[in-house]
Scaffold this motif. Structure first.
Motif, PDB file in Angstrom:
ATOM      1  N   GLN A 209      -1.809  -1.313  -5.972  1.00 15.47           N
ATOM      2  CA  GLN A 209      -1.990  -2.575  -5.241  1.00 15.47           C
ATOM      3  C   GLN A 209      -2.852  -2.425  -3.990  1.00 15.47           C
ATOM      4  O   GLN A 209      -3.270  -3.405  -3.398  1.00 15.47           O
ATOM      5  CB  GLN A 209      -0.644  -3.203  -4.834  1.00 15.47           C
ATOM      6  CG  GLN A 209       0.149  -2.448  -3.802  1.00 15.47           C
ATOM      7  CD  GLN A 209       1.326  -1.735  -4.449  1.00 15.47           C
ATOM      8  OE1 GLN A 209       1.201  -1.269  -5.570  1.00 15.47           O
ATOM      9  NE2 GLN A 209       2.455  -1.638  -3.793  1.00 15.47           N
ATOM     10  N   GLY A 212      -6.182  -4.360  -3.826  1.00 18.60           N
ATOM     11  CA  GLY A 212      -6.021  -5.774  -3.502  1.00 18.60           C
ATOM     12  C   GLY A 212      -5.700  -5.973  -2.026  1.00 18.60           C
ATOM     13  O   GLY A 212      -6.259  -6.854  -1.374  1.00 18.60           O
ATOM     14  N   GLU A 216      -7.843  -8.078   0.654  1.00 18.82           N
ATOM     15  CA  GLU A 216      -7.283  -9.211   1.403  1.00 18.82           C
ATOM     16  C   GLU A 216      -7.465  -9.015   2.896  1.00 18.82           C
ATOM     17  O   GLU A 216      -7.736  -9.953   3.641  1.00 18.82           O
ATOM     18  CB  GLU A 216      -5.781  -9.336   1.122  1.00 18.82           C
ATOM     19  CG  GLU A 216      -5.459 -10.152  -0.106  1.00 18.82           C
ATOM     20  CD  GLU A 216      -4.020  -9.946  -0.564  1.00 18.82           C
ATOM     21  OE1 GLU A 216      -3.133  -9.736   0.296  1.00 18.82           O
ATOM     22  OE2 GLU A 216      -3.802  -9.966  -1.785  1.00 18.82           O
ATOM     23  N   ARG A 336       4.434 -10.977 -17.659  1.00 20.94           N
ATOM     24  CA  ARG A 336       4.146 -12.203 -16.908  1.00 20.94           C
ATOM     25  C   ARG A 336       5.331 -12.508 -16.009  1.00 20.94           C
ATOM     26  O   ARG A 336       6.498 -12.359 -16.422  1.00 20.94           O
ATOM     27  CB  ARG A 336       3.957 -13.398 -17.870  1.00 20.94           C
ATOM     28  CG  ARG A 336       2.871 -13.219 -18.917  1.00 20.94           C
ATOM     29  CD  ARG A 336       1.493 -13.087 -18.339  1.00 20.94           C
ATOM     30  NE  ARG A 336       1.069 -14.265 -17.579  1.00 20.94           N
ATOM     31  CZ  ARG A 336       0.020 -14.274 -16.758  1.00 20.94           C
ATOM     32  NH1 ARG A 336      -0.689 -13.186 -16.561  1.00 20.94           N
ATOM     33  NH2 ARG A 336      -0.317 -15.386 -16.118  1.00 20.94           N
ATOM     34  N   SER A 366       0.885  -5.639  -9.040  1.00 17.69           N
ATOM     35  CA  SER A 366       0.321  -6.674  -9.881  1.00 17.69           C
ATOM     36  C   SER A 366      -1.029  -6.214 -10.420  1.00 17.69           C
ATOM     37  O   SER A 366      -2.016  -6.259  -9.701  1.00 17.69           O
ATOM     38  CB  SER A 366       0.162  -7.943  -9.040  1.00 17.69           C
ATOM     39  OG  SER A 366      -0.403  -8.941  -9.816  1.00 17.69           O
ATOM     40  N   GLN A 368      -2.935  -7.596 -12.530  1.00 19.60           N
ATOM     41  CA  GLN A 368      -3.801  -8.763 -12.366  1.00 19.60           C
ATOM     42  C   GLN A 368      -2.935  -9.990 -12.117  1.00 19.60           C
ATOM     43  O   GLN A 368      -1.721  -9.944 -12.327  1.00 19.60           O
ATOM     44  CB  GLN A 368      -4.730  -8.961 -13.554  1.00 19.60           C
ATOM     45  CG  GLN A 368      -4.007  -9.057 -14.868  1.00 19.60           C
ATOM     46  CD  GLN A 368      -4.998  -9.115 -16.019  1.00 19.60           C
ATOM     47  OE1 GLN A 368      -6.193  -9.119 -15.821  1.00 19.60           O
ATOM     48  NE2 GLN A 368      -4.493  -9.189 -17.227  1.00 19.60           N
ATOM     49  N   HIS A 369      -3.602 -11.046 -11.675  1.00 18.40           N
ATOM     50  CA  HIS A 369      -2.857 -12.206 -11.202  1.00 18.40           C
ATOM     51  C   HIS A 369      -1.770 -12.650 -12.183  1.00 18.40           C
ATOM     52  O   HIS A 369      -2.038 -12.847 -13.366  1.00 18.40           O
ATOM     53  CB  HIS A 369      -3.822 -13.364 -10.925  1.00 18.40           C
ATOM     54  CG  HIS A 369      -3.133 -14.524 -10.292  1.00 18.40           C
ATOM     55  ND1 HIS A 369      -2.670 -14.471  -8.986  1.00 18.40           N
ATOM     56  CD2 HIS A 369      -2.757 -15.721 -10.786  1.00 18.40           C
ATOM     57  CE1 HIS A 369      -2.071 -15.607  -8.713  1.00 18.40           C
ATOM     58  NE2 HIS A 369      -2.106 -16.380  -9.787  1.00 18.40           N
ATOM     59  N   GLY A 370      -0.550 -12.793 -11.669  1.00 20.62           N
ATOM     60  CA  GLY A 370       0.545 -13.301 -12.493  1.00 20.62           C
ATOM     61  C   GLY A 370       1.255 -12.232 -13.316  1.00 20.62           C
ATOM     62  O   GLY A 370       2.264 -12.503 -13.949  1.00 20.62           O
TER      63      GLY A 370
END
Ligand SMILES: Nc1ncnc2c1ncn2[C@@H]1O[C@H](COP(=O)(O)OP(=O)(O)OP(=O)(O)O)[C@@H](O)[C@H]1O
Ligand SMILES: [Mg+2]
Length: 411
Positions: A209, A212, A216, A336, A366, A368-370
């Motif tokens: 992570q 990411g 951010e 998911r 994560s 990827q998103h979700g």
């Protein structure tokens, strides 16, 4: 065979008997170091990977390469809840003291110490009885804004190192635990040093992570760093990791035994060490047979369940364990977020804070998103082994008695 001669090394950051399958990463790091030394631009690097893949071992290896190239390596580990300023000041102070003893770097190292002192004081770094022996250098790195002071301070230290002929290589392990302002200031610093052509390079390591989080904190982080992926070892390298240390001990292993170890460990370095270690102990003589590896599996799993896996599970609140167990129910992942919530019998918005708490603790990430995945390889199997008859506790607040127990456990 004699456990005293057992070459394998399951552990945290323990140098393996054979650093297999990492030639590309160490080669690229070596090239980057060589370029910085020659005043050429080179990207700083953030090694990304799951738990137990060998990030710490690689950082240490690269630090050795740096030292050999004439760098001043500065190594830090970022534990949870520790400020970057606090971690940086003591080793940089030691470094500057060392430099101040060199005739040609004395003046600039003293100036560096003055800047470091001002920085330490404005960020309230409790240096205890650490002596600075120089006055704080007013007006540099003491504005109180970390994003402008950290680069200034690092530039001052780096200039002193440059004068002494040995550039700085900064190594930070577990970078994902840095707070967002600390991470942002670190990124700005690398950016500024790169722009100025200062002889400095950062090697960080962290959970996946981190990429990411860095993006951010500062959107240009993506272009500023290389992110070498540290994954499980490919078949051939995993074999090497076991066969080479055995060979040095004059021991061979049957192919069937080796295949069994590879299947069980899926090539994850920590698991390879654990299985190879127990296989050695379980066998009576060379060659090591499939039967030895089979017996070792039981021992290795027990060692993991009471050590590597267990310490991580013990850091979780009951609700968080529930979340992890629901994930495990779905298999190795990634999964998911909606599906996990469904397994838990709660809606996604109720599950969201649980998920972000687990990300902060470094238990899940994560990809990827979700999507949500375990940061510890094979953790799903462990969760199912350790809580075989699990049923979700459903919606509602965390049970009070369990909560109280948790607080006691943590105090
Ligand atoms: N390339 C490799 N070949 C064989 N064994 C390795 C390799 N890299 C690491 N190991 C072994 O794997 C184990 C874990 O290594 P290390 O502690 O560096 O992992 P890590 O990625 O830093 O884990 P964590 O995220 O938990 O800190 C150690 O026992 C080490 O000896
Ligand atoms: Mg590590």
């Amino acid at each position: 065979m004699d456990p005293k001669r057992n070459p394998f090394a399951p552990g945290a950051g323990t140098q393996p008997p054979e650093l297999a399958g990492r030639d590309k990463i160490t080669h690229d790091a070596d090239v980057a170091l060589g370029r910085v030394k020659r005043g050429r631009p080179a990207k700083s690097q953030m090694l990304l990977g799951l738990r137990g893949v060998g990030k710490t071992v690689l950082l240490n290896r690269i630090a050795e390469l740096a030292e050999r190239e004439g760098f001043q390596p500065v190594l830090l580990e970022a534990p949870e809840d520790r400020r970057l300023a606090e971690m940086l000041v003591p080793p940089l102070r030691t470094l500057l003291f060392k430099l101040s003893r060199l005739e040609h770097a004395r003046e600039i190292a003293k100036r560096g110490l003055g800047v470091l002192r001002a920085f330490a004081s404005v960020f309230k770094v409790r240096v205890g009885d650490i002596e600075f022996t120089v006055e704080a250098q007013a007006g540099t790195a003491d504005s109180g804004s970390l994003e402008s002071d950290l680069p200034e301070m690092l530039l001052a230290v780096s200039n002193a190192a440059k004068q002494s002929g040995s550039p700085i290589a900064l190594f930070i392990d577990e970078v994902q635990y840095l707070s967002e302002p600390d991470l942002a200031a670190l990124i700005v610093s690398v950016h500024r040093m790169t722009q100025r052509g200062s002889p400095f390079i950062l090697f960080g390591a962290g959970l996946p992570q981190l990429a990411g989080l860095a993006g951010e904190a500062k959107s240009y982080a993506e272009r500023l760093f290389d992110y070498p992926e540290v994954g499980p070892l490919a078949d051939e390298s995993a074999r090497e990791a076991i066969v080479m240390p055995l060979r040095r001990e004059g021991v061979t292993i049957k192919d069937e035994a080796l295949t069994l170890i590879l299947q069980q460990t899926k090539g994850y370095p920590y698991f390879l060490q654990e299985w190879a270690y127990h296989t050695w102990n379980a066998s009576s003589a060379s060659p090591i047979k499939a039967e030895d590896a089979r017996r070792a599996t039981e021992q290795a799993l027990r060692a993991l369940d009471t050590g590597f896996f267990r310490v991580r599970l013990d850091r979780l609140r009951p609700r968080e364990k529930d979340y992890m167990r629901a994930m495990a129910e779905l298999g190795p992942g990634p999964h998911r977020s909606g599906e996990i919530a469904q397994k838990l019998g709660i809606d996604v918005t109720t599950a969201a804070p649980l998920r972000s708490g687990l990300i902060k603790k470094g238990m899940v990430y994560s990809p990827q998103h979700g999507d949500t995945a375990f940061t510890v390889p094979l953790f799903d199997e462990f969760m199912r082994r350790s809580l075989p008859n699990w049923a979700p506790s459903g919606p509602g607040p965390e049970p009070r008695n369990r909560r109280r127990r948790r607080h006691r456990g943590h105090s």
